[in-house]
Design an enzyme around this catalytic site. Sequence first.
Site, mmCIF file in Angstrom:
data_model
loop_
_atom_site.group_PDB
_atom_site.id
_atom_site.type_symbol
_atom_site.label_atom_id
_atom_site.label_comp_id
_atom_site.label_asym_id
_atom_site.label_seq_id
_atom_site.Cartn_x
_atom_site.Cartn_y
_atom_site.Cartn_z
ATOM 1 C CB CYS A 1 -0.953 0.006 1.181
ATOM 2 S SG CYS A 1 -2.148 -1.324 1.100
ATOM 3 C CG HIS B 1 -3.015 3.681 1.819
ATOM 4 N ND1 HIS B 1 -3.571 3.235 0.648
ATOM 5 C CD2 HIS B 1 -3.034 2.624 2.680
ATOM 6 C CE1 HIS B 1 -3.909 1.955 0.792
ATOM 7 N NE2 HIS B 1 -3.598 1.567 2.008
ATOM 8 C CG ASN C 1 -6.436 -0.675 1.217
ATOM 9 O OD1 ASN C 1 -5.786 -0.218 0.266
ATOM 10 N ND2 ASN C 1 -5.869 -1.116 2.322
#
Length: 327
Positions: free
Chosen positions: A119, A254, A284
């Site tokens: 990520c 993020h 996500n």
Amino acid sequence: MAETQRLTRAVLTGLGTYLPARVVTNAEMAKRIDTSDEWIVERTGIRQRHFAAPHETAAFMGAEAGRAALTEAGLAPEALGAIIVATSTPDQAFPSTAVHIQAALVAFNAFGFDLSAACSGFVYALSVADAMLRAGQVKSVLVIGTEVYSRILNFADRGTCVLFGDGAGAVLLEAKEVPRTGPGLLSTHLHADGRLAEILYVDGAVGRKDHPGHLVMQGREVFRHAVTLLAGAVNEALAANSLSPADIDLLVPHQANRRIIDGVGKKLGLPPERVVVTVDRHANTSAASIPLALASAVADGRAAPGKLLLLEALGGGLTWGSALLRL
Ligand code: ACO
């Protein structure tokens, strides 16, 4: 004198995104597994995610986002210097997703490679691009985050499969001579701690026929580290640039979990309108989440020329980092 001094910076000149057409709501997930819209919204803020169709590979989506970024910048594909693709869901072990995208874009003067930092991949890729541009190695870099997490989710694990979605985002960075107060990447800071590899990983590999792999996560552990490490990363970026939280126009985090995003925003003392949230719509999307969030803030008018943006991410590795960017 200092104000008139010009320096080479990586300046964002184009932005593009791609989201699969198929939207999967929490209600639809609840038909498939033992979960509920209420549980997902309360714990994560997620209301829906996009899942890729078979033709929507990491390369396909990355090329669509990359093409849009080049078009916005008005840069001809043959003038592009490099393509860096942040992904942990490449279509193949090799060749890289980047070379497939190079072919799709007809950008044959660009070299390209993939970068794996889960990520945090987009922030890592920005940092590498920034160094190459300031060193004069290339004049332009297409930085792409593209992910198809739906292909590595374990739908028997309700603790993880509701959290992720698919998509891609791209920015074109070009080396430009700008005044100190002008646009561009002001700093990037990267970190990793391999001792925490066990709390978030994929238990297989593209190279393993018997087991391509599923995402495994100790959610509570990741959460615990995320808030502390991200707060540290944010303070590090501010200190390195002699800035205070009040100088940040927009936090572009993020998008893992609404509670983590709010936690970092609170630590900075930023009001909600100065924190970009897309996790409700995209879930996500790992390395794609920051450019997707940035595009959302451009669309709603909050990310405009001259604004100072703080980007931050944390992911499997653990890896984490920040980037300070003036538009
Ligand atoms: N629906 C309903 N109940 C669920 C679900 C679900 N989808 N998932 C878990 N539960 C249940 C559990 O079984 C457990 O039940 P029990 O108490 O009867 O045993 C209960 O909910 C609590 O489970 P926890 O896992 O402790 O829930 P928690 O409050 O920690 O929330 C979450 C889980 C949302 C995953 C949270 O820990 C989190 O967001 N962690 C961070 C994730 C993250 O930031 N990842 C970022 C990096 S991702 C990357 O790099 C690829």
